[in-house]
Design an enzyme around this catalytic site. Structure first.
Site, PDB file in Angstrom:
ATOM      1  CB  CYS A   1      -0.965  -0.002   1.186  1.00 33.75           C
ATOM      2  SG  CYS A   1      -2.281  -1.234   1.025  1.00 33.75           S
TER       3      CYS A   1
ATOM      4  CG  HIS B   1      -2.999   3.275   3.102  1.00 28.91           C
ATOM      5  ND1 HIS B   1      -3.811   3.212   1.997  1.00 28.91           N
ATOM      6  CD2 HIS B   1      -2.971   2.021   3.624  1.00 28.91           C
ATOM      7  CE1 HIS B   1      -4.255   1.979   1.846  1.00 28.91           C
ATOM      8  NE2 HIS B   1      -3.760   1.231   2.828  1.00 28.91           N
TER       9      HIS B   1
ATOM     10  CG  ASN C   1      -7.362  -0.282   1.835  1.00 28.13           C
ATOM     11  OD1 ASN C   1      -6.671   0.189   0.932  1.00 28.13           O
ATOM     12  ND2 ASN C   1      -6.853  -0.996   2.824  1.00 28.13           N
TER      13      ASN C   1
END
Length: 359
Positions: A135, A270, A307
């Protein structure tokens, strides 16, 4: 030495809005491969309470990761006001590459090469890289772009983060409710203006016992004979790791920039799990002896977009920069942070300062 600044941004958020009702007919198994004997509405509601994810966006049939990246990149290039042939590097952050509708990842040719082709760039000296870094991939791609620009190897770099996680999740895993699709992009270049752009960065890679906190694995349903691998996440381990390490990494980068937390206007973290993100930001402020803080410093998109891995940070940056996120804006001359944690386990952070006259 020249400084690296962002001169254009763009994002693509798929149109398919997926709510909790989409999963009402799902059959869920736990990590012990046992069927979960609870009503799905209870499972979904508990999930929302923990993550705050009420909706997520899924890619349309016939679309691919490179298509999402193309739409975000066209916006960024147009916003930057440059000709696409002036791009010296394309760095595309991804975890699974060009996933087809069967859920099979494909990395050859690379996503960056596919994107260059779809952009119609003829410049043979435009070099393409895929950044496979979990990520934190887009933030790491930004760090790499900064190095390339400051070394004089490039004048303009397109940095993209795109993922289609809806195609690589196990239908029997509750964690599939977390993941989503999307893409974000920026164009970066250099300026001779002092003390602007990327002024500090740091990266940490813990690849010991942390290596398999996020990995690929077979379905949780042992009777599923599909010979595929899916995202497998050890949520508690990730939460504990992130809470222990990410705040320290952010503070280290702020210190490296010779700044204090009071100098930071926004923290673009994030969008992994709202509960985890709140905990990390709270722990960061506690490192400075601050108990209460204005939560507007850390904007959230996860509630509506889910996400989307490498796409979450550049997507949020573009939305705020263009005034498309209610209650959020950037100020000329202000400092913001890009930061992420993910598979590896890897953590990174960038302190970025806007020029005094623009964002």
């Amino acid at each position: 030495m020249p400084n690296t600044v962002i001169i254009g941004s763009g994002c693509y958020i798929p149109e398919n809005v997926i709510t909790g009702s989409h999963f009402m007919d799902s059959v869920f198994f736990d990590e012990n491969n046992e069927k979960i004997d609870k009503p799905n509405d209870e499972i979904i509601q508990k999930f929302v309470e923990i993550t705050e994810i009420e909706e997520r966006r899924y890619i349309s049939a016939g679309d691919y990761n490179s298509d999402l990246g193309l739409r975000a990149s066209l916006q960024a290039i147009d916003d930057a006001g440059i000709d696409k042939e002036e791009i010296d590097y394309i760095i595309y952050a991804t975890n699974f590459g060009e996933v087809d509708e069967r859920g099979i990842p494909n990395f050859m040719p690379s996503l960056a090469a596919r994107l260059k082709n779809k952009l119609g760039i003829k410049n043979r000296k435009c070099i393409n890289y895929d950044m496979i870094f979990g990520c934190p991939g887009w933030v790491e791609a930004l760090i790499l772009a900064d190095v390339l620009l400051k070394s004089g190897r490039a004048k303009n770099i397109l940095v993209v983060g795109g993922e289609t996680l809806s195609r690589v999740t196990d239908n029997y895993d509750r964690n599939k409710l977390i993941f989503a699709d999307g893409a974000g992009a920026v164009v970066v270049t250099t300026t001779d203006e002092e003390n602007v752009g990327i002024i500090a960065d740091s990266t940490i890679c813990d690849n010991g016992e942390e290596l398999c906190y996020l990995e690929n694995g077979p379905s949780l349903n042992l009777e599923d004979k599909e010979p595929r691998l899916y995202i497998r996440m050890r949520g508690r381990k990730i939460y504990e790791y992130a809470l222990k390490n990410v705040p320290d990494a952010i503070k280290e980068t702020i210190d490296k920039a010779n700044l204090d937390i009071s100098d930071i206007d926004k923290i673009l973290i994030h969008q992994a799990n709202a509960k985890m993100d709140y905990a990390m930001i709270s722990r960061l402020f506690k490192l400075y002896g601050i108990k209460d803080y204005d939560h507007a410093i850390s904007p959230m998109t996860i509630q509506k977009f889910g996400n989307s891995s490498v796409a979450t940070v550049p997507t949020m940056f573009d939305l705020i920069r263009k005034g498309k996120m209610e209650g959020q804006s950037f100020k000329p001359g202000s400092h913001i942070i890009f930061t992420s944690v993910g598979a590896g386990m890897n953590i990174n952070c960038v302190v970025y300062r806007f020029p005094a006259d623009k964002i």
